[in-house]
Design an enzyme around this catalytic site. Structure first.
Site, PDB file in Angstrom:
ATOM      1  N   TYR A   1     -52.676  96.596  82.740  1.00  0.00           N
ATOM      2  CA  TYR A   1     -53.775  97.528  82.494  1.00  0.00           C
ATOM      3  C   TYR A   1     -55.045  96.829  82.008  1.00  0.00           C
ATOM      4  O   TYR A   1     -56.026  97.484  81.696  1.00  0.00           O
ATOM      5  CB  TYR A   1     -53.350  98.576  81.459  1.00  0.00           C
ATOM      6  CG  TYR A   1     -52.246  99.497  81.935  1.00  0.00           C
ATOM      7  CD1 TYR A   1     -52.429 100.337  83.027  1.00  0.00           C
ATOM      8  CD2 TYR A   1     -51.016  99.530  81.286  1.00  0.00           C
ATOM      9  CE1 TYR A   1     -51.417 101.186  83.454  1.00  0.00           C
ATOM     10  CE2 TYR A   1     -49.997 100.372  81.708  1.00  0.00           C
ATOM     11  CZ  TYR A   1     -50.210 101.199  82.793  1.00  0.00           C
ATOM     12  OH  TYR A   1     -49.207 102.040  83.224  1.00  0.00           O
TER      13      TYR A   1
ATOM     14  N   ASP B   1     -40.326  99.053  77.925  1.00  0.00           N
ATOM     15  CA  ASP B   1     -39.580  98.021  78.645  1.00  0.00           C
ATOM     16  C   ASP B   1     -39.702  96.663  77.966  1.00  0.00           C
ATOM     17  O   ASP B   1     -38.740  95.892  77.949  1.00  0.00           O
ATOM     18  CB  ASP B   1     -40.082  97.920  80.082  1.00  0.00           C
ATOM     19  CG  ASP B   1     -39.826  99.193  80.856  1.00  0.00           C
ATOM     20  OD1 ASP B   1     -38.674  99.430  81.238  1.00  0.00           O
ATOM     21  OD2 ASP B   1     -40.785  99.966  81.063  1.00  0.00           O
TER      22      ASP B   1
ATOM     23  N   HIS C   1     -49.581  91.618  87.878  1.00  0.00           N
ATOM     24  CA  HIS C   1     -49.274  92.955  88.371  1.00  0.00           C
ATOM     25  C   HIS C   1     -50.287  93.979  87.892  1.00  0.00           C
ATOM     26  O   HIS C   1     -50.948  93.814  86.866  1.00  0.00           O
ATOM     27  CB  HIS C   1     -47.867  93.377  87.959  1.00  0.00           C
ATOM     28  CG  HIS C   1     -47.725  93.750  86.514  1.00  0.00           C
ATOM     29  ND1 HIS C   1     -47.544  92.814  85.526  1.00  0.00           N
ATOM     30  CD2 HIS C   1     -47.726  94.946  85.891  1.00  0.00           C
ATOM     31  CE1 HIS C   1     -47.433  93.420  84.360  1.00  0.00           C
ATOM     32  NE2 HIS C   1     -47.548  94.714  84.549  1.00  0.00           N
TER      33      HIS C   1
ATOM     34  N   TYR D   1     -52.281 108.572  84.556  1.00  0.00           N
ATOM     35  CA  TYR D   1     -52.328 108.811  83.111  1.00  0.00           C
ATOM     36  C   TYR D   1     -52.882 107.619  82.344  1.00  0.00           C
ATOM     37  O   TYR D   1     -53.179 107.720  81.154  1.00  0.00           O
ATOM     38  CB  TYR D   1     -50.932 109.170  82.595  1.00  0.00           C
ATOM     39  CG  TYR D   1     -50.073 108.007  82.157  1.00  0.00           C
ATOM     40  CD1 TYR D   1     -49.860 107.755  80.806  1.00  0.00           C
ATOM     41  CD2 TYR D   1     -49.484 107.161  83.084  1.00  0.00           C
ATOM     42  CE1 TYR D   1     -49.061 106.687  80.401  1.00  0.00           C
ATOM     43  CE2 TYR D   1     -48.693 106.098  82.683  1.00  0.00           C
ATOM     44  CZ  TYR D   1     -48.483 105.858  81.342  1.00  0.00           C
ATOM     45  OH  TYR D   1     -47.712 104.803  80.937  1.00  0.00           O
ATOM     46  N   ARG D   2     -53.076 106.497  83.039  1.00  0.00           N
ATOM     47  CA  ARG D   2     -53.440 105.249  82.364  1.00  0.00           C
ATOM     48  C   ARG D   2     -53.776 104.252  83.452  1.00  0.00           C
ATOM     49  O   ARG D   2     -53.208 104.312  84.548  1.00  0.00           O
ATOM     50  CB  ARG D   2     -52.235 104.772  81.556  1.00  0.00           C
ATOM     51  CG  ARG D   2     -52.419 103.623  80.586  1.00  0.00           C
ATOM     52  CD  ARG D   2     -51.113 103.451  79.851  1.00  0.00           C
ATOM     53  NE  ARG D   2     -51.081 102.282  78.980  1.00  0.00           N
ATOM     54  CZ  ARG D   2     -49.982 101.814  78.408  1.00  0.00           C
ATOM     55  NH1 ARG D   2     -48.822 102.416  78.636  1.00  0.00           N
ATOM     56  NH2 ARG D   2     -50.011 100.765  77.613  1.00  0.00           N
TER      57      ARG D   2
END
Length: 587
Positions: free
Chosen positions: A135, A197, A447, A528-529
């Site tokens: 993110y 995670d 990623h 959502y993010r």
């Protein structure tokens, strides 16, 4: 108005007056020795040096780092996170980069930093640890911002209340830290934490980005209670019951050291408007303390795996999950994972194939057979004394038993299944970093997370899977994804793994996620993010009634932060001192 390019004087259009200095275009290398890779917008070299000297006067020189050369952007590991840029960058490494990083030692330091940034009109980007990988990490939305490393020094567990089953933490407390505290103090037999995670992230940071875990306490924001926040002007508040003073507090102590109301971590709402939500995924305050509810030991635990043989059973599986989840038979936050997510934890792509192209159905089926997994794999857990677990299991097994070819496993029956062993720990609140292994699916793996929200229906799951897999393969990537099932919705987390040292791979990943955002919005799915580079695009999809929500967010932003100092552009909310169109990230 702050603009990212051109040597023109600052101007404003109806907003507060911005600095009159000329600014460097983003990405231009400063010519003065000791300058950062990129200066803050509107700030020249002499002003920047004066600013950083005054920063050092506040926090000590050891707590200020000027990012003056590319060598300071070497960190590429989750275990050694960068404090200055996005480690998993999709643009050039030098794009989302801070001019300097400051590490406050306590709340007064945070207040003083915010006041100094207002004085110099330097944007500041707070982060807790810098491990928000996928993110944007620690990178700032506005290049050249001052990064504020909240976790380096402010990393204390301030309180763990056993009877109330909560903790009060500072930004630098990780899930590992909180779990280890419970173990070392012999509290693990009474209290559990919920973990995502990866356990190296900040409890406070993950919660305030509305992250999730996998026990019954998996909705982290739902489980927070009470915050202490420094506002953009440097003032300090406590939310909820924290606004009611403790009658036994010492009035001679500074406010941040005063004891709090005994119900601060017990009742979220207090009296009057509920403010906590405006400090999540926002640019309205720097959170310095937060309460988090802990789960009491349920008295028994059993995790399990159910393998779903092929894509054609995905619809049926989701239809089975929905009533069980709403009815709380599925007690925790379960996941339905595509086989390539599990395969990537157990090996890189070359472990299974020599192909440079996206894997075919036959190749994916061969991987599933090799690993004794299904095309989709459902991980859940049972909580409570044995009689309760046994009843719940019979319902779960009977329900999923209607899927042709479904198989059922407990961890002890698959000791060599690395993912099941990891999930067995995660679903009981034991943190790890083992699952990050899937990032190594490609060389130099980075990623992005594409994370749309949808109803828990078979139709939605099939449609999202078909769309995201087709688009992934169109841009040359394997589909790696999971459905994370909340109480009444699904987070569909699509993991776009790319080679971060290959410009073409980064470009394709960026184009893929941008395309998916538009595709999803047309079908009523919103994320959502998201990553820094996609914030504006996603914010623009939430545009009901002529962007009424954004207009409200901008009003609040400009009222609380009139100079636009704190995290400008975060989640698409720009202060009036910035031209949002000029700051849009190129694709």
């Amino acid at each position: 108005m702050k603009e990212p390019q051109s040597f023109v004087p600052e101007t404003t259009t109806g907003g507060p007056t911005a600095p009159s200095a000329y600014r460097k275009p983003n990405g231009e290398k400063p010519s003065v020795a000791g300058d950062p890779i990129i200066l803050p917008p509107g700030i020249d070299s002499p002003t920047f040096k004066k600013f950083t000297q005054q920063l050092a006067d506040i926090v000590g020189r050891d707590n200020v780092t000027v990012i003056s050369k590319d060598e300071e952007l070497y960190q590429e590991s989750y275990l050694d996170p960068s404090k200055a840029h996005d480690m998993f960058h999709i643009l050039e490494k030098q794009y989302f980069v801070s001019s300097a990083v400051v590490a406050p030692r306590d709340v007064p330091d945070v207040q003083a930093i915010m006041r100094l940034c207002n004085e110099f009109e330097v944007p500041v980007w707070p982060f807790s640890i810098g491990r928000n990988v996928g993110y944007g990490g620690a990178g700032p939305r506005v290049p050249g911002s001052l990064g504020m490393d909240m976790g380096r020094n402010m990393n204390k567990i301030l309180n763990v209340d056993v009877e109330g089953a909560y903790a009060l933490v500072e930004p630098g407390v990780t899930f590992f830290d909180l779990h280890d505290y419970l173990v070392k103090n012999n509290l693990r037999d009474r209290l559990w934490i919920d973990v995502p995670d990866l356990g190296g992230g900040s409890v406070l940071g993950n919660t305030c980005e509305r992250g999730v875990g996998y026990t019954p306490y998996g909705d982290h924001w739902m489980m927070h209670c009470g915050m202490e926040v420094v506002l953009p002007d440097g003032s300090l508040i406590r939310t909820g019951m924290g606004a009611l003073p403790d009658p036994n507090a010492d009035p001679n102590l500074p406010p941040h050291e005063q004891t709090a109301n005994s119900c601060w971590q017990l009742f979220n709402y207090g009296f009057g408007p509920y403010n906590d939500g405006i400090f999540t995924q926002s640019s309205l305050g720097v959170i310095t303390k937060m309460g988090i509810w802990l789960m009491t030991n349920p008295g028994g635990y059993q995790s399990y795996l159910i393998t779903i043989p092929s894509d054609k059973e995905l619809h049926q599986a989701i239809e089975i999950i929905r009533p069980l989840r709403v009815g709380m038979v599925l007690q925790n936050v379960p996941t339905l994972r595509h086989v390539l997510m599990d395969a990537a934890v157990m090996g890189d792509k070359t472990t299974y194939s020599d192909s440079k192209k996206p894997l075919t159905d036959s190749e994916i089926d061969a991987i599933a057979k090799k690993l004794n997994l299904g095309r989709w794999n459902f991980y859940g857990a049972l909580y409570g004394p044995e009689p309760i677990r046994e009843v719940m299991w019979q319902v779960v097994k009977a329900s999923f038993g209607n899927i042709p070819g479904a198989k059922f496993y407990f961890p002890e029956e698959m000791p060599d299944n690395k993912v099941l062993q990891i999930r067995n720990n995660t679903l009981q609140g034991i943190p790890s970093v083992d699952e990050l292994k899937w990032v190594d699916w490609l060389p130099n793996g980075g990623h992005l997370f594409f994370s749309p929200i949808a109803k828990v229906t078979g139709d939605d799951a099939l449609a999202q899977y078909e769309l995201t897999r087709r688009r992934s393969e169109e841009f040359g990537f394997d589909f790696i994804g999971t459905f994370v099932v909340g109480m009444r919705e699904m987070h569909h987390i699509v993991c776009i793994v790319y080679d971060r040292k290959d410009a073409d791979s980064r470009r394709r990943a960026h184009k893929l996620i941008s395309t998916l955002v538009d595709d999803a919005a047309k079908l009523g799915w919103g994320e959502y993010r998201t990553h820094l580079a996609l914030m504006d695009q996603i914010a623009e999809t939430y545009n009901f009634n002529d962007n009424a929500q954004m207009k409200l967010n901008e009003k609040i932003k400009n009222a609380l932060d009139p100079k636009g100092i704190l995290a400008p552009g975060k989640n698409g909310i720009w202060p009036s001192t910035y031209d949002k169109k000029a700051w849009r990230v190129p694709i």
